[in-house]
Design an enzyme around this catalytic site. Structure first.
Site, PDB file in Angstrom:
ATOM      1  N   ASP A   1      -1.775  -7.010   8.660  1.00 15.00           N
ATOM      2  CA  ASP A   1      -0.806  -7.711   7.998  1.00 15.00           C
ATOM      3  C   ASP A   1       0.281  -8.527   9.210  1.00 15.00           C
ATOM      4  O   ASP A   1       1.027  -9.281   8.605  1.00 15.00           O
ATOM      5  CB  ASP A   1       0.262  -6.215   8.264  1.00 15.00           C
TER       6      ASP A   1
ATOM      7  N   HIS B   1      -1.164  -2.559   9.090  1.00 14.11           N
ATOM      8  CA  HIS B   1      -2.405  -3.066   9.800  1.00 14.11           C
ATOM      9  C   HIS B   1      -2.293  -3.881  10.137  1.00 14.11           C
ATOM     10  O   HIS B   1      -0.904  -5.066  10.891  1.00 14.11           O
ATOM     11  CB  HIS B   1      -3.009  -3.171   7.903  1.00 14.11           C
TER      12      HIS B   1
ATOM     13  N   ASP C   1       0.544   2.305  -7.098  1.00 15.69           N
ATOM     14  CA  ASP C   1       1.405   1.922  -5.981  1.00 15.69           C
ATOM     15  C   ASP C   1       2.966   1.372  -5.869  1.00 15.69           C
ATOM     16  O   ASP C   1       3.579   0.614  -5.799  1.00 15.69           O
ATOM     17  CB  ASP C   1       0.946   0.746  -4.953  1.00 15.69           C
TER      18      ASP C   1
END
Length: 435
Positions: free
Chosen positions: A102, A99, A307
């Site tokens: 990030d 992203h 996750d």
């Protein structure tokens, strides 16, 4: 500086090795169904979970031990790039994803954010040119900043909509700069909290309008990556518009975007939607819209997006079977959208976790290839639908019957004989294929 000094380059050593810094099942050059294992899997490492997570949760501070903090946000950002490419090289991973937030500090303004992105992506490009590592996809984070409280492309605020457009334009410029093969849209805030103050049709129209702008701009800069929408049913928005693969495809088809958009599917998101990963992949494949995969897994005892790194061979096998049935996943890949557990806080855990995930999907690929070679599922399905291969069933398939003729046939029947699905036996036989 070497950030993972104690970690050697990871190589394939086979399942009998006792070296924790080795692949036991992922052999990148091994030929599976006519091409190298690495070309089937196209592994990517996610920058966000790998480099920006700190191990905190709602009940405790971060636990991760990291050695790349610098004297300023930009120093830290550059250090993270160095450490990230060290991980990629040691894993021999060919792709990565990120992203925008990030990789670069957002600073005090959108202008400063874009300037920081330029500096960091110049540095990333140097690393890519030196190593040959490629960008699988990038995306814009339009859900974290408070301005996106009511969405980005589905917001009620035209100024916010404009900022979202600028952020995606920058993302596409970066994608061209780094030769990205895909570009992802995950609408974390693209949904609604309550219908009492929401015009759903207006918001969906605006979302489609946004995507058409994206298509037009990509063409104008002569860069056309595969565009991907990533479904997720909840978290953070209570009613997210891209709930699952079928819902996303309904949107894509309604707005006639099927020539430009496919799906990026995540295993944990499938669980949150009440589906299996293979279900979501199968739905996308049936629409000829399987684009890319985010490999992780959820905890079935917990109701949120955990996750975890994938270690479930059964799920990986069924996922890879769908990929093989799709004749591959390129230009998409298998991105590890996964984070180490809060208790796995040492630097080496980042490498060990990726080894586990890569080995799991290698085993899934081998198992799926064996089933495909034996036509395991094909034979089961052919037998199950055998009544449509001859007689009245064949007539139905060939569109030679209507309601009147079928009624006449039905009235002539004395009894109907159904066959058992033997699903328990099928599952038992499938277990024999897991390697």
């Amino acid at each position: 500086m070497n950030y993972f000094e104690s970690v050697p380059k990871i190589k394939y050593e086979g399942k009998d090795t006792d070296n924790k810094y080795a692949f036991r099942h992922y052999n990148p050059e091994e030929i599976i169904l006519g091409k190298p294992m690495k070309d089937h899997l196209r592994f990517a490492v996610a920058f966000w979970h790998t480099m920006t997570e700190d191990g905190s949760d709602p009940f405790g501070d971060g636990t991760y031990q990291r050695n790349w903090e610098g004297n300023s946000p930009m120093d830290t950002a550059k250090n993270r790039v160095d450490a990230f490419f060290e991980i990629l090289e040691k894993l021999d991973a060919e792709y990565f994803c990120f992203h925008d937030v990030d990789i670069a500090p957002q600073g005090d303004s959108l202008k400063e954010f874009f300037e920081n992105i330029d500096v960091i992506t110049d540095y990333i490009k140097e690393k890519m040119d030196k190593t040959g590592i490629k960008l699988l996809w990038n995306t814009a984070n339009m859900f974290t900043h408070p301005r996106f409280v009511n969405g980005a492309a589905t917001t009620n605020n035209a100024d916010v909509y404009s900022i979202a457009a600028a952020q995606v334009k920058k993302g596409l410029d970066v994608s061209k700069k780094l030769n990205g093969e895909n570009y992802v849209f995950w609408g974390g805030r693209e949904g609604y909290e309550n219908l009492l103050n929401t015009d759903m049709n207006f918001e969906l129209d605006n979302l489609a309008r946004f995507y058409r702008m994206v298509i037009d701009y990509a063409k104008s800069i002569d860069h056309q990556p595969q565009f991907l929408i990533e479904p997720k049913p909840k978290e953070p928005t209570k009613h997210q518009y891209d709930y699952d693969a079928a819902t996303a495809m309904a949107f894509i088809q309604k707005y006639e975007l099927e020539n430009d958009f496919k799906l990026n599917l995540e295993a944990n998101h499938a669980i949150l939607a009440g589906h299996t990963f293979e279900h979501e992949i199968n739905v996308a494949r049936n629409y000829d819209s399987l684009g890319s995969l985010d490999a992780n897994q959820g905890d079935l005892l917990l109701g949120w997006d955990t996750d975890e790194f994938p270690t479930d061979i059964y799920t990986a096998t069924l996922a890879m079977y769908e990929v093989l049935e799709n004749d591959g996943i390129a230009p998409g890949g298998i991105n590890f959208d996964a984070k180490v557990r809060r208790t796995s806080f040492e630097m080496e855990d980042l490498v060990l976790a990726h080894i586990a995930g890569m080995d799991t999907y290698a085993r899934g690929l081998r198992s799926a290839a064996k089933m495909k070679n034996d036509k395991f599922f094909e034979q089961i399905i052919e037998d199950r639908y055998a009544s449509f291969s001859a007689g009245i069933g064949k007539q139905i398939i060939e569109n030679k019957e209507d309601l009147e003729s079928l009624t006449k046939y039905a009235l002539s029947l004395n009894e109907v004989e159904n066959k058992s699905g033997h699903i328990e036996h099928i599952k038992s036989l499938m277990n024999d294929y897991l390697v």
